[in-house]
Write an enzyme that holds these catalytic residues in place. Structure first.
Site, PDB file in Angstrom:
ATOM      1  N   SER A 143      11.144 -17.747  25.356  1.00  0.00           N
ATOM      2  CA  SER A 143      11.596 -18.347  25.345  1.00  0.00           C
ATOM      3  C   SER A 143      10.640 -19.363  24.432  1.00  0.00           C
ATOM      4  CB  SER A 143      11.881 -19.346  26.307  1.00  0.00           C
ATOM      5  OG  SER A 143      12.957 -20.856  26.203  1.00  0.00           O
ATOM      6  N   TYR A 158       6.920 -24.012  32.730  1.00  0.00           N
ATOM      7  CA  TYR A 158       8.481 -23.008  32.542  1.00  0.00           C
ATOM      8  C   TYR A 158       7.992 -22.280  30.956  1.00  0.00           C
ATOM      9  CZ  TYR A 158      12.958 -20.932  30.733  1.00  0.00           C
ATOM     10  OH  TYR A 158      13.777 -19.509  29.686  1.00  0.00           O
TER      11      TYR A 158
END
Length: 251
Positions: A143, A158
Site C-alpha cells: 500500500s 497498518y
C-alpha cells in the site's frame, strides 16, 4: 495487455472478493489455473464457481494466512492438486485506522500477523518449489501507506505492516533472483473495495483531490498490474515497488 499464462498455476490469497478476486480472474482469463484461497472457505468456493462458470480452471481453499500451519497445508494442497505453484499473489490483508496511542497490543499483533507474517509464511512455503523448478513469480500487495506512514489510507500500525511488506519484497528478490524467481510488490492508493468503504466522505474527497487521474482505482486496475508482473513480460523486473495509484505518489 494480454499475456500468455497457459501451463502456469497461480495461488492468490484473499481471493474471494475485491482486489484478490479481480487478480484471480485476470490470471485465469490469461490461461493460468487458479487456486482461490481465502479465510472464508464458503466465499472462496463461491468465487471458484464464478471463475469456473467463466471457463477458468480453478480450485478453492480456505486458509488463514496468519497461521503458518494453515499456510503450509494450503500450499501443499495446491501442489498436490496442480503439481506446482508458479505464481504467488499475496493479497490477503486487513486495514486498521487507529492511531498508535489507541492501538492495543492485540490489535497490533493481529494486523502484523495478517499483513506481514502472512506474506512471509506464504513465500516461505511456496518459494522452495519455485527454486527447485527454476521459475517463479511472487507479487505482494502492499500500500502507499507503507511509504507515506499511513494517514487517511490507514493508521500507523497498518502503515508499518505494509512497509514491512515492501522491505520483505526487496530482501526476497535479492535471495530468489539467482534461481529464476522474481519478487515484486504493488502499492495501491485509494481503490474502491469493501475495505476502503470505511473512509469518511471528507477523507475520501481529500485523497481524490490529490490524485491526478481524478478517480479512485478499481480492483481491475490492480489486477492488470499483477498479471503483468506475473508474466514472462516482466522477467527482468524484480525488487520493484510499483505504485498503481493514479499519480498519488508522484512526488
Amino acid at each position: 495487455m494480454r499475456v500468455d499464462l497457459r501451463g502456469r498455476v497461480a495461488l492468490v490469497t484473499g481471493a474471494a472478493r475485491g482486489i484478490g478476486f479481480a487478480i484471480a480472474e485476470r490470471l485465469g482469463a490469461n490461461g493460468a489455473r487458479v487456486v482461490v484461497a481465502d479465510l472464508n472457505a464458503a466465499q472462496a468456493e463461491a468465487a471458484r464457481d464464478r471463475l469456473v462458470a467463466a471457463g477458468i480452471e480453478a480450485m478453492a481453499l480456505g486458509a488463514d494466512v496468519s497461521d503458518e500451519r494453515d499456510v503450509a497445508e494450503m500450499v501443499g494442497c495446491a501442489e498436490r492438486s496442480y503439481g506446482a505453484v508458479d505464481i504467488l499473489v499475496n493479497n490477503a490483508g486487513m486495514v486498521s485506522t487507529t492511531q498508535v496511542t489507541d492501538t492495543t497490543s492485540a490489535d497490533w499483533r493481529r494486523v502484523m500477523a495478517v499483513n506481514l507474517d502472512g506474506v512471509f509464511y506464504c513465500i516461505r512455503a511456496a518459494l522452495p518449489g519455485m527454486v527447485a523448478r527454476g521459475y517463479g513469480r511472487i507479487v505482494n500487495i502492499s500500500s502507499v501507506a507503507g511509504k507515506r506512514g499511513g494517514g487517511l489510507l490507514g493508521g500507523s500500525c497498518y502503515a508499518a505492516s505494509k512497509g514491512g511488506v515492501i522491505a520483505l519484497t526487496k530482501g526476497v528478490a535479492r535471495e530468489a533472483g539467482p534461481f529464476g524467481v522474481t519478487v515484486n510488490a504493488i502499492t495501491p492508493a485509494l481503490i474502491d473495495t469493501e475495505m476502503t468503504s470505511i473512509l469518511p466522505p471528507a477523507g475520501r474527497a481529500r485523497v481524490l483531490a490529490d490524485m491526478p487521474v481524478g478517480r479512485a482505482g478499481t480492483p481491475a486496475d490492480i489486477a492488470a498490474a499483477a498479471c503483468f508482473l506475473a508474466s514472462d513480460a516482466a522477467a527482468f523486473i524484480t525488487g520493484e515497488i510499483m505504485d498503481v495509484d493514479g499519480g498519488f505518489m508522484r512526488d
